[in-house]
Design an enzyme around this catalytic site. Sequence first.
Site, PDB file in Angstrom:
ATOM      1  N   ASP A  56      21.696   6.455  30.843  1.00  0.00           N
ATOM      2  CA  ASP A  56      21.485   5.978  29.474  1.00  0.00           C
ATOM      3  C   ASP A  56      20.946   7.098  28.592  1.00  0.00           C
ATOM      4  O   ASP A  56      21.341   7.243  27.435  1.00  0.00           O
ATOM      5  CB  ASP A  56      20.510   4.797  29.482  1.00  0.00           C
ATOM      6  CG  ASP A  56      20.932   3.713  30.459  1.00  0.00           C
ATOM      7  OD1 ASP A  56      22.145   3.491  30.601  1.00  0.00           O
ATOM      8  OD2 ASP A  56      20.052   3.103  31.091  1.00  0.00           O
ATOM      9  N   ILE A  72      19.347  -1.015  25.500  1.00  0.00           N
ATOM     10  CA  ILE A  72      17.934  -0.864  25.147  1.00  0.00           C
ATOM     11  C   ILE A  72      17.442   0.523  25.518  1.00  0.00           C
ATOM     12  O   ILE A  72      16.731   1.182  24.742  1.00  0.00           O
ATOM     13  CB  ILE A  72      17.108  -1.966  25.837  1.00  0.00           C
ATOM     14  CG1 ILE A  72      17.322  -3.302  25.124  1.00  0.00           C
ATOM     15  CG2 ILE A  72      15.627  -1.598  25.882  1.00  0.00           C
ATOM     16  CD1 ILE A  72      16.686  -4.481  25.812  1.00  0.00           C
ATOM     17  N   LEU A 110      27.783  12.211  36.843  1.00  0.00           N
ATOM     18  CA  LEU A 110      28.023  12.511  38.253  1.00  0.00           C
ATOM     19  C   LEU A 110      26.730  12.739  39.025  1.00  0.00           C
ATOM     20  O   LEU A 110      26.722  13.464  40.019  1.00  0.00           O
ATOM     21  CB  LEU A 110      28.924  13.745  38.371  1.00  0.00           C
ATOM     22  CG  LEU A 110      30.235  13.710  37.578  1.00  0.00           C
ATOM     23  CD1 LEU A 110      30.975  15.038  37.724  1.00  0.00           C
ATOM     24  CD2 LEU A 110      31.101  12.548  38.027  1.00  0.00           C
ATOM     25  N   SER A 116      12.860   9.752  39.438  1.00  0.00           N
ATOM     26  CA  SER A 116      13.497   8.439  39.356  1.00  0.00           C
ATOM     27  C   SER A 116      14.791   8.580  38.574  1.00  0.00           C
ATOM     28  O   SER A 116      14.795   9.098  37.458  1.00  0.00           O
ATOM     29  CB  SER A 116      12.587   7.421  38.661  1.00  0.00           C
ATOM     30  OG  SER A 116      13.284   6.208  38.437  1.00  0.00           O
ATOM     31  N   LYS A 131      31.474   5.568  29.098  1.00  0.00           N
ATOM     32  CA  LYS A 131      30.622   6.411  29.930  1.00  0.00           C
ATOM     33  C   LYS A 131      30.421   5.770  31.308  1.00  0.00           C
ATOM     34  O   LYS A 131      29.379   5.179  31.595  1.00  0.00           O
ATOM     35  CB  LYS A 131      29.260   6.659  29.279  1.00  0.00           C
ATOM     36  CG  LYS A 131      28.494   7.830  29.938  1.00  0.00           C
ATOM     37  CD  LYS A 131      27.031   7.550  30.092  1.00  0.00           C
ATOM     38  CE  LYS A 131      26.683   6.552  31.120  1.00  0.00           C
ATOM     39  NZ  LYS A 131      27.037   6.932  32.525  1.00  0.00           N
TER      40      LYS A 131
END
Length: 311
Positions: free
Chosen positions: A251, A40, A221, A245, A182
């Site tokens: 994503d 999402i 990383l 944050s 990933k």
Amino acid sequence: MFLTVTANPSVDRTVEVARLTRGELHRAAAVHVQPGGKGINVARALVRNGHQARAVVPAGGPEGDQLIRLLTGYRVEVVRVEVAGPVRSNITVVEPDATVTKINEAGAPLSAAERESLLGAVLDHASGVGWVVAAGSLPPGVPDEFYADLIHRLAPIGVPVAVDTSGAALPAAVKAGPALVKPNLEELAEVVDRPLRTLREVVDAAGELRSRGAAAVLASLGGHGAVLVDGDGTWHAEARAQARSSVGAGDALLAGFLAAGGRGPSALAAGVAWGAAAVSLPGSTMPGPEDVRAHRVVVHPDVEWERRIDT
């Protein structure tokens, strides 16, 4: 068009506090309620940057209704698979120094019939898309081979599949031969069963995943950027960012990489730029064009093989 599938979606509530102290009363400085789950988030990032994305999600209960409303508000095209169990709720607490404390529900189990419906919905909408992104954790009781099964079923269509998952589902998916995986640093270390302390060790681990079946590995990383290892070479890129944050940054990285073609150093640079932008935003907010600072990305001409990435 990009197609994402999130087997274990969520409604995410992010609370910002001045400082988290166990056992104390806290006053929230800000609260963000957003649709969650890795697939999402990828779809949200793509749409914010002008790309078409369709999200396939299992959604049951009032929480499922809320998830669909939230996604519609973000202009993400949704394919809803009706299931009996409710969509899970996750809570994230973020402090000013970007320290993140998460409380994630496990999610509702999916029956065999519901799993088949979810796979069928992906297959029904996969024809002609640029990428299928299979991302996130699996609900309780769902076989570790769920994403691997999806990869095998999509093979006759010829659409490339990117996988971002963890635990036993990751090596199972790698064995099925996805175009891209990933992992983050912790997930990569877990799948090769050894600590990864330097860029050389990360690249070696990515090479091991390629030998097991993945065509390319994009390893995120954290503050050290990301590494891409594929059949054409190895690259490392990083960017400066003021952290607020880290939720959803990986994503955004994957979304940017795929949006830029999903191959080579230019796509890696775009992915790192999107990921760095996400880190500077509250909650799991996905960056838009106004947030991305491509000029802050450095793609190193030579990999610093002995550079430490465990600090």
